[in-house]
Design a protein around this motif. Structure first.
Motif, PDB file in Angstrom:
ATOM      1  N   ASP A 396     -75.244  -8.502 172.955  1.00  0.00           N
ATOM      2  CA  ASP A 396     -76.572  -7.949 173.207  1.00  0.00           C
ATOM      3  C   ASP A 396     -77.223  -7.659 171.853  1.00  0.00           C
ATOM      4  O   ASP A 396     -76.709  -6.837 171.073  1.00  0.00           O
ATOM      5  CB  ASP A 396     -76.445  -6.677 174.041  1.00  0.00           C
ATOM      6  N   ASN A 397     -78.332  -8.314 171.546  1.00  0.00           N
ATOM      7  CA  ASN A 397     -78.984  -8.131 170.256  1.00  0.00           C
ATOM      8  C   ASN A 397     -79.539  -6.720 170.061  1.00  0.00           C
ATOM      9  O   ASN A 397     -79.779  -6.293 168.934  1.00  0.00           O
ATOM     10  CB  ASN A 397     -80.132  -9.132 170.108  1.00  0.00           C
ATOM     11  N   ARG A 398     -79.729  -5.965 171.164  1.00  0.00           N
ATOM     12  CA  ARG A 398     -80.314  -4.634 171.068  1.00  0.00           C
ATOM     13  C   ARG A 398     -79.274  -3.547 170.859  1.00  0.00           C
ATOM     14  O   ARG A 398     -79.535  -2.551 170.176  1.00  0.00           O
ATOM     15  CB  ARG A 398     -81.127  -4.343 172.334  1.00  0.00           C
ATOM     16  N   THR A 399     -78.072  -3.735 171.424  1.00  0.00           N
ATOM     17  CA  THR A 399     -77.056  -2.676 171.383  1.00  0.00           C
ATOM     18  C   THR A 399     -75.775  -3.088 170.680  1.00  0.00           C
ATOM     19  O   THR A 399     -74.917  -2.246 170.430  1.00  0.00           O
ATOM     20  CB  THR A 399     -76.690  -2.241 172.808  1.00  0.00           C
ATOM     21  N   SER A 400     -75.613  -4.384 170.393  1.00  0.00           N
ATOM     22  CA  SER A 400     -74.379  -4.959 169.834  1.00  0.00           C
ATOM     23  C   SER A 400     -73.220  -4.924 170.823  1.00  0.00           C
ATOM     24  O   SER A 400     -72.083  -5.210 170.454  1.00  0.00           O
ATOM     25  CB  SER A 400     -73.965  -4.272 168.531  1.00  0.00           C
ATOM     26  N   ASP A 401     -73.475  -4.545 172.078  1.00  0.00           N
ATOM     27  CA  ASP A 401     -72.436  -4.639 173.094  1.00  0.00           C
ATOM     28  C   ASP A 401     -72.098  -6.110 173.310  1.00  0.00           C
ATOM     29  O   ASP A 401     -72.966  -6.989 173.203  1.00  0.00           O
ATOM     30  CB  ASP A 401     -72.918  -4.018 174.404  1.00  0.00           C
ATOM     31  N   SER A 402     -70.828  -6.405 173.617  1.00  0.00           N
ATOM     32  CA  SER A 402     -70.400  -7.800 173.681  1.00  0.00           C
ATOM     33  C   SER A 402     -69.448  -8.024 174.848  1.00  0.00           C
ATOM     34  O   SER A 402     -68.803  -7.097 175.336  1.00  0.00           O
ATOM     35  CB  SER A 402     -69.727  -8.219 172.376  1.00  0.00           C
ATOM     36  N   THR A 403     -69.372  -9.266 175.286  1.00  0.00           N
ATOM     37  CA  THR A 403     -68.413  -9.693 176.293  1.00  0.00           C
ATOM     38  C   THR A 403     -67.639 -10.888 175.764  1.00  0.00           C
ATOM     39  O   THR A 403     -68.088 -11.598 174.861  1.00  0.00           O
ATOM     40  CB  THR A 403     -69.097 -10.084 177.616  1.00  0.00           C
ATOM     41  N   PHE A 404     -66.464 -11.107 176.344  1.00  0.00           N
ATOM     42  CA  PHE A 404     -65.566 -12.183 175.909  1.00  0.00           C
ATOM     43  C   PHE A 404     -65.025 -12.864 177.153  1.00  0.00           C
ATOM     44  O   PHE A 404     -64.599 -12.199 178.097  1.00  0.00           O
ATOM     45  CB  PHE A 404     -64.426 -11.588 175.083  1.00  0.00           C
ATOM     46  N   ARG A 405     -65.041 -14.196 177.156  1.00  0.00           N
ATOM     47  CA  ARG A 405     -64.537 -14.935 178.314  1.00  0.00           C
ATOM     48  C   ARG A 405     -63.902 -16.238 177.871  1.00  0.00           C
ATOM     49  O   ARG A 405     -64.517 -17.017 177.146  1.00  0.00           O
ATOM     50  CB  ARG A 405     -65.671 -15.221 179.302  1.00  0.00           C
ATOM     51  N   MET A 406     -62.660 -16.450 178.307  1.00  0.00           N
ATOM     52  CA  MET A 406     -62.018 -17.722 178.047  1.00  0.00           C
ATOM     53  C   MET A 406     -62.656 -18.796 178.913  1.00  0.00           C
ATOM     54  O   MET A 406     -63.129 -18.520 180.023  1.00  0.00           O
ATOM     55  CB  MET A 406     -60.523 -17.653 178.364  1.00  0.00           C
ATOM     56  N   ALA A 407     -62.705 -20.021 178.407  1.00  0.00           N
ATOM     57  CA  ALA A 407     -63.227 -21.132 179.192  1.00  0.00           C
ATOM     58  C   ALA A 407     -62.428 -21.270 180.483  1.00  0.00           C
ATOM     59  O   ALA A 407     -61.205 -21.279 180.457  1.00  0.00           O
ATOM     60  CB  ALA A 407     -63.162 -22.425 178.391  1.00  0.00           C
ATOM     61  N   ASP A 408     -63.130 -21.340 181.609  1.00  0.00           N
ATOM     62  CA  ASP A 408     -62.459 -21.549 182.887  1.00  0.00           C
ATOM     63  C   ASP A 408     -61.816 -22.916 182.903  1.00  0.00           C
ATOM     64  O   ASP A 408     -62.419 -23.918 182.485  1.00  0.00           O
ATOM     65  CB  ASP A 408     -63.456 -21.441 184.039  1.00  0.00           C
ATOM     66  N   ILE A 409     -60.592 -22.991 183.403  1.00  0.00           N
ATOM     67  CA  ILE A 409     -59.855 -24.252 183.460  1.00  0.00           C
ATOM     68  C   ILE A 409     -60.168 -24.957 184.773  1.00  0.00           C
ATOM     69  O   ILE A 409     -60.059 -24.355 185.851  1.00  0.00           O
ATOM     70  CB  ILE A 409     -58.341 -24.010 183.345  1.00  0.00           C
ATOM     71  N   LYS A 410     -60.573 -26.215 184.686  1.00  0.00           N
ATOM     72  CA  LYS A 410     -60.885 -27.004 185.874  1.00  0.00           C
ATOM     73  C   LYS A 410     -60.015 -28.258 185.903  1.00  0.00           C
ATOM     74  O   LYS A 410     -59.636 -28.765 184.884  1.00  0.00           O
ATOM     75  CB  LYS A 410     -62.361 -27.410 185.873  1.00  0.00           C
TER      76      LYS A 410
END
Length: 410
Positions: A396-410
């Motif tokens: 988030d450019n406003r708060t620097s809050d972040s999320t992390f997600r591994m690529a889903d395996i298909k």
């Protein structure tokens, strides 16, 4: 189960430049057994954790559920893809006696493998009399793929038995390797570095869930640099049931930057490990994401595809894509689609070398201009043998809050 922690650590200077040859996996949560009959013999084959390279293995560890004599053999198999019902027997070793728990055995003479070979365990006696190989179950059926068959495949030249089951969602506890220490867990994203609007740090927690002491090290690989004996590292010793933690693992190595963390241990026992990558706001607190340590066997490869979703709002949020290769490196094909499923960009990335970490903005990774909000990215491997972890990080450019997600395996 993931447990929060308290910790004691030693610094040390050496680390491995490359991961040793392995086939199979050392399980963490030895939760049960998997069988298709109460009789014996039964052969269990790990079909998802293939040999990582050409070479010879001379040591194996097997998780077993009972103590007895002549409990199991270890078989090494090769598949030509002409038939799912037949393998070529590369070699077998044993029979071996077993104890309830982890069994370390020497393979004499060493077994010569080629990349892609499989490992299996033959349960020689009935389940009631002598137990069986232990297993670890996974929440997703996309992880782990195994064969259980009513035959001693060491005596059938690799042909399966009259009753067989192919199933996913679990791993059998057997691994063979050729040297210590073993890479047992990877944290693809880590660092101690300034970001666009914050300073990011990495807190690490580990727990020894086994009945054995785990000795190993945590090694930091900097961005765009292959693993080296001079990589910063921290050594640890974990007694059974002991947990350890460190509030800023990268800074504890007297270094900084963005990269990835490897956990290596002697003998292949793996701790449960989790990290928190966070923006340090000082007295104002922190914001960030948690990241579970992954087995090398969880990496994407030639037989799998990765999917990454693009945020619908690319004005208030920015997105980075990270890649961490293993010993064989990787060459990736990247296909970008908009929210209606129409292709907007296709490219093949320059080859990543072995044990390399890189993280770049989504526009750089995809080559798309503009990047389609709310679209998605499909990633495949251009060359057989490549393996890599691929993830997305959204900030988030406003708060620097972040999320992390591994690529889903298909």
């Amino acid at each position: 189960m993931r447990t929060a922690i308290a910790i004691v650590i030693l610094l040390f200077a050496a680390s491995l430049a490359a991961q040793p040859l392995t086939v199979g996996t050392q399980i963490v949560d030895q939760g049960g057994t998997a069988t298709i009959t109460n009789g014996g013999p039964v052969t269990y084959v790990n079909l998802s954790s293939r040999a990582t390279a050409n070479g010879a293995v001379d040591t194996a560890t097997v998780a077993w559920s009972a103590s007895c004599s002549n409990a199991f053999k270890i078989v090494f198999l090769r598949q030509t893809f002409n038939s799912v019902a037949a393998f070529t027997l590369v070699a077998s070793r044993g029979p071996f006696n077993a104890v309830n728990g982890r069994n370390s055995v020497s393979l004499s003479p060493p077994v010569n493998l080629i990349e892609g070979d499989f490992i299996g365990v033959v349960q020689l006696q009935t389940l009631a009399a002598c137990g069986s190989v232990r297993t670890q179950s996974f929440a997703s059926t996309n992880v782990g793929y195994n064969l259980a068959t009513t035959a001693d495949m060491s005596t059938t030249s690799g042909t399966i038995g009259g009753s067989s089951n192919y199933s996913s969602g679990y791993a059998i506890g057997v691994i063979a390797f050729n040297s210590n220490p073993l890479l047992v867990r990877v944290l693809p994203a880590a660092g101690a570095a300034p970001g666009a609007t914050a300073f990011f740090r990495t807190a690490l927690q580990m727990l020894n869930p086994t009945g054995d002491t785990i000795k190993g090290s945590v090694v930091f690989h900097r961005q765009l640099q292959s693993a080296s004996p001079t990589d910063p590292s921290v050594a640890f010793v974990l007694s059974p049931g002991q947990s350890i933690s460190y509030p800023d693992i990268v800074a504890s190595m007297s270094t900084s930057g963005v990269g990835s963390l490897d956990i290596l241990t002697a003998g292949g026992n793996a701790p449960i490990a989790t990290a928190r990558v966070f923006s340090d706001g000082g007295a104002s607190g922190t914001s960030g994401f948690s990241e579970e340590a992954l087995s090398p066997n969880d990496a994407l490869d030639f037989f799998s595809r990765g999917i990454i979703l693009i945020p619908p709002d690319l004005t208030n949020f920015r997105m980075n894509i990270g890649v961490r290769t293993l010993d064989t490196g990787a060459t990736l094909n990247v296909y970008t689609y908009d929210s209606t499923g129409n292709p907007v960009a296709t490219r093949t990335l320059p080859a990543y070398g072995p044990n390399v970490f890189d993280q770049v903005p989504v526009a750089t990774f995809t080559g798309a201009s503009p990047v389609p909000p709310g679209g998605y990215i499909l990633i495949t491997f251009n060359v057989f043998g490549g393996r890599a972890f691929i993830y997305s990080s959204v900030i988030d450019n406003r708060t620097s809050d972040s999320t992390f997600r591994m690529a889903d395996i298909k």
